[in-house]
Enzyme design. Sequence first.
Site, PDB file in Angstrom:
ATOM      1  N   ASP A 106     166.833 -14.482  72.904  1.00 33.57           N
ATOM      2  CA  ASP A 106     167.303 -13.449  73.827  1.00 33.57           C
ATOM      3  C   ASP A 106     168.465 -14.032  74.612  1.00 33.57           C
ATOM      4  O   ASP A 106     168.808 -15.219  74.475  1.00 33.57           O
ATOM      5  CB  ASP A 106     166.169 -13.027  74.763  1.00 33.57           C
ATOM      6  CG  ASP A 106     166.393 -11.627  75.330  1.00 33.57           C
ATOM      7  OD1 ASP A 106     167.512 -11.096  75.157  1.00 33.57           O
ATOM      8  OD2 ASP A 106     165.459 -11.086  75.941  1.00 33.57           O
ATOM      9  N   ASP A 141     111.283  14.419 134.330  1.00 36.26           N
ATOM     10  CA  ASP A 141     110.891  14.613 132.935  1.00 36.26           C
ATOM     11  C   ASP A 141     109.691  13.731 132.630  1.00 36.26           C
ATOM     12  O   ASP A 141     109.805  12.502 132.556  1.00 36.26           O
ATOM     13  CB  ASP A 141     112.069  14.251 132.019  1.00 36.26           C
ATOM     14  CG  ASP A 141     111.772  14.568 130.561  1.00 36.26           C
ATOM     15  OD1 ASP A 141     110.694  15.114 130.279  1.00 36.26           O
ATOM     16  OD2 ASP A 141     112.632  14.276 129.718  1.00 36.26           O
TER      17      ASP A 141
END
Length: 1547
Positions: free
Chosen positions: A1175, A336
């Site tokens: 409470d 290549d």
Amino acid sequence: MSFMDQIPGGGNYPKLPVECLPNFPIQPSLTFRGRNDSHKLKNFISEIMLNMSMISWPNDASRIVYCRRHLLNPAAQWANDFVQEQGILEITFDTFIQGLYQHFYKPPDINKIFNAITQLSEAKLGIERLNQRFRKIWDRMPPDFMTEKAAIMTYTRLLTKETYNIVRMHKPETLKDAMEEAYQTTALTERFFPGFELDADGDTIIGATTHLQEEYDSDYDSEDNLTQNGYVHTVRTRRSYNKPMSNHRNRRNNNPSREECIKNRLCFYCKKEGHRLNECRARKAVLTDLELESKDQQTPFIKTLPIVHYIAIPEMDNTAEKTIKIQNTKVKTLFDSGSPTSFIRRDIVELLKYEIYETPPLRFRGFVATKSAVTSEAVTIDLKINDLHITLAAYILDNMDYQLLIGNPILRRYPKILHTVLNTRESPDSLKPKTYRSETVNNVRTYSAGNRGNPRNIKLSFAPTILEATDPKSAGNRGDSRTKTLSLATTTPAAIDPLTTLDNPGSTQSTFAQFPIPEEASILEEDGKYSNVVSTIQSVEPNATDHSNKDTFCTLPVWLQQKYREIIRNDLPPRPADINNIPVKHDIEIKPGARLPRLQPYHVTEKNEQEINKIVQKLLDNKFIVPSKSPCSSPVVLVPKKDGTFRLCVDYRTLNKATISDPFPLPRIDNLLSRIGNAQIFTTLDLHSGYHQIPMEPKDRYKTAFVTPSGKYEYTVMPFGLVNAPSTFARYMADTFRDLRFVNVYLDDILIFSESPEEHWKHLDTVLERLKNENLIVKKKKCKFASEETEFLGYSIGIQKIAPLQHKCAAIRDFPTPKTVKQAQRFLGMINYYRRFIPNCSKIAQPIQLFICDKSQWTEKQDKAIDKLKDALCNSPVLVPFNNKANYRLTTDASKDGIGAVLEEVDNKNKLVGVVGYFSKSLESAQKNYPAGELELLGIIKALHHFRYMLHGKHFTLRTDHISLLSLQNKNEPARRVQRWLDDLATYDFTLEYLAGPKNVVADAISRAVYTITPETSRPIDTESWKSYYKSDPLCSAVLIHMKELTQHNVTPEDMSAFRSYQKKLELSETFRKNYSLEDEMIYYQDRLVVPIKQQNAVMRLYHDHTLFGGHFGVTVTLAKISPIYYWPKLQHSIIQYIRTCVQCQLIKSHRPRLHGLLQPLPIAEGRWLDISMDFVTGLPPTSNNLNMILVVVDRFSKRAHFIATRKTLDATQLIDLLFRYIFSYHGFPRTITSDRDVRMTADKYQELTKRLGIKSTMSSANHPQTDGQSERTIQTLNRLLRAYASTNIQNWHVYLPQIEFVYNSTPTRTLGKSPFEIDLGYLPNTPAIKSDDEVNARSFTAVELAKHLKALTIQTKEQLEHAQIEMETNNNQRRKPLLLNIGDHVLVHRDAYFKKGAYMKVQQIYVGPFRVVKKINDNAYELDLNSHKKKHRVINVQFLKKFVYRPDAYPKNKPISSTERIKRAHEVTALIGIDTTHKTYLCHMQDVDPTLSVEYSEAEFCQIPERTRRSILANFRQLYETQDNPEREEDVVSQNEICQYDNTSP
């Protein structure tokens, strides 16, 4: 040594008399302004010291004054302040300089320095200016930050290609030498080839007359020119501009400087008047003046260098495939010309056994890699293509389509390859390289071109493109004369080595600064491989690091790479001489009377024998084995690897049988994983042949002897295959890293984990330092450094993640169905490794276990178990690592089939973070007979044993749905095994939490009918009937009229506007028109059926409400179901509106977020005990006098509390008595009392008394205890104190209550910063632990003083309460939004707000209603029209409300009026919402009737409802609507078991 002696310029110089001081005036250029520039500060101090050392000073004060005169502001201001503070006669000059240095010195910014360097280049500045600026910037670098070779590499990257290539060929050893060579190269080029320069891309030489412009350089200053982004401001010059170096060692001292040349109009070259540089005759006679002058000797710059000229390859990407042979192996090769270098695949390298050498990292992307990747390994390959012999270097890649890729540099070097492979048209002769030789005769250099040894004279009219030089070292090493060439005119200097840089070395876009620079970087290594340049194939964004590649070593900091390059490598070096110094050696102890092995070698083939010999030779070279004369012998075998190579294994089975076993336990993998915690960054290390790095005990080496067909050898290092080798290695590694909690070691696999990168570098340094000290080598390619996710021991480990490896799961998934017991055992073995990811693994695998135990045949049940296990593993959740700082919850369960548990991590709000692990176990036959309570306890004990390494010694929550633990603990004489379990349980610290279970008898939820209002069950759609609706639909009628299929329409006036719009679009738009078609008299939009308006609800009802096609999914799913088949305009909008008004969806889907209503705190209390809250604390064990409840009363102003022990049987009258005795009699009557809606507070007596006393009673809304937040917070603290005080005497908790009250009231609160006692009384009561002083003395105040003190405290407290309230509102209201309702609106009520939780809540509706709003209490509370039977208050907080969206067309039926109609439609009753016990009537909802309306059934009519439906709606009514029997809230309960768990907790 003093501080001054450490600064350049601070040495001893000859002293001059002080009278000479006037001869040394102040130098304006020698000043320091105080900028934090360490380089300039050091230069200033050095110059000052140099000047002052030449004068005899009478004292330090005069030296300080002289130095001060050279300082400018702000340094001058600092000096003035420093001298005034210290006194000029009290301080020494050394102290003054040291103070100046410490005050203004700032460490250099490495990133800024590198960014400045990247902006330099020879092309922009010229060589002299480049050298000057590079030296100035480089001097700012810390001295030890980078080696000399790395500095050379950094500098050469800034040169042009021509200079760069020549400099690196000369191998400079110092940065100074490199800069000298660069200067000489540039000067020589100008003198040899005047008037020529490279074009932009550097590929060709063009003639150009250079006109040197007269430009000046600005003095470079670090602060002025180093900007924030790192760019350097410079004066632009021509790239060929080179300013003469006046002080250069090769220049004459009498040469005028450049400034003098400019001033006197002299030639820059010959220094004469009358002409300019480009007209200089002396400069043009370059071939007659080739020798450069030197101080020491006359040396020619270039000796005889052959110059090779190659024919240019066409600029195109030519590629060709060809199979070539390398060592008789066929290799698929790609030629290549477009690739800038060569690559080879790793499997070929291993097959051909090439020697791998390391290179600097190469980053590439393109044909060989779709993503950016990095490689740092290469090999040298000898090829023969036809009659052409080629030697090339190629990078190694793991994955590539071709086995070898030969790139452009080789194709350019050997043009004949193009002719052979790529079929170029040049003749072979024309492709031969042409060689030019240069000779120097009588100081005149001539050039000749040689072709086949026949030189001919030529005229050289252009710069040489290739220089070629012979490397004698390479020739000596390889036996031939290898030629190294240097390209000056190509993009890639491939002639030196294919492994080179692609980008221009002189380019300003160079990316070298993005990569770490190795310590060993050099210009040209001795073996001829040029591997110092960090190479790139494509430019990469800065800091874009790709971790996908295996080589992540280059991502480490530079200092780590430099420090540990020797031990992190891919090759295992020969056995070091000092390996025997390692404290661990492997020995082999033989059993008494046992015989050592004396075996003959196995028969092998000739090929295998060659492989054995190669491996043996490599072991000999590495000194791992030596020839042996041992009486013992064990044979060898070759084991093939996956890549086709072989591994040599010695058959030590006979030796192992005679060896005394030395077991050493390997660490548990689950224990290792549990240590990871909250780690964020990981590194895995793999030792290189770890066994071979441990020496053998010399006296036992002969026992390891093995025999091959060619000889006998014995190991000097520990071999593989010995029975005790894993124990020796594991013990060695455990001893090495035992004290490091951030390291997990399993044999030769090492995992390092840290919570930050900075911490990780320290951890990594510690581990690698120990490996280095132990001479242990790490295999580089198998390591993964500094990643967020890695693999370790078969697990994928990441940030808050432990998961099985996908390829392992795939292997299990693809495992064939077992047919034999062996296959079934193998399958379960694979499953068991990952069983921690599979819930109830034992239960699922039980059928397979029965098959293995021969208790069952293989049937469909076993097949289902296999499939379940595979699905469970492949779809397994990702586990979170164990973090010792997190909160954990263990949930257990037990049944006759087995026991199981899940360990979960929860946050501070008890919300699930993730699953840590699962546990399951099958029961033995005897265990299946245990009672339910003991079976549940067994499940708890087994789960605790399994997770003991995580939970022991740590507090956690234990959840179970059985009360076995409490009942078993209360037994007088529990069974012996239960007693053992309870003793074991006592060693854990946990809070027991019982899962809510059914407390009432209710119908099975699965058999219950639907009790909410739902539209009529849809039937399949009859699309044929739609044709009758086309005329009245605006779109359909317009389409039919346009297609001439319809002449008249019945569109209503409301739809006429849409009808005309569609007609207009059909007439004018071809695009709109072609979408519609008519098939079988049905209208289609593209390929979807058009739905008329009157049938759109039917379609949405089918795909949203239908039990088969719908499912009440959301908009996205419903749209995905309808849109592929049907179409109408605004389809998505219609679906959104339909689902929004769906009653079923409103009732069953949770509303997110449920943060309705802004926080509206109670008004701030005005004074002490004017506003109180109270409470009850329940769920306490009864005391000896039957006290089992606490009344908590809190002053909302001072936060002072009273804790009063009482009984649950307390009624309203007794409550009033307690308030009078303990509250009103001490503090007076309050103005308000805030409480919840306890039955005692809602009693008539309580309400009447508070009204008469003028006390306003304010109560919270239903199920909204947050209204009384003061009491709730106090109760939480009280619970914790009870656990701490009463843990050892829970039956007498009331005895500790006064102490708890005193401790609580003596403790400062976070809101007020003072204790309740101080706010209430004005002083802190005396305690035995402290002395009475300060505010305690307030008790002796006068009345006036005490009043003033209390008034001040009151004002201060109110301000603090107001500030805290504002802060609380701001923080809480950020994510809330108001829900404003009007009287008459209908709302849905969340089941958590009003109704009792019962069984099967998962299948119950989330909201009930709708109910009408009848009164607005405030913006956060509304009174609803709830049923009259309900005893609870009808005021609901908006947090639990949701607006009901009404859809009139969804309820086509009216409610029945007559008794006959009610009985006839009794089967349509869907829910019971109320019962009137007085009149014995039932209020019901009915199917397809408006849900805001209720139908009243008499008792006789109600009995006509089908029995199944009647039972179901009655059960639902009892569960959702009936009043709870126990008025106490379960969250306040402090159980006996809870108290027991806090025996070691302090308040």
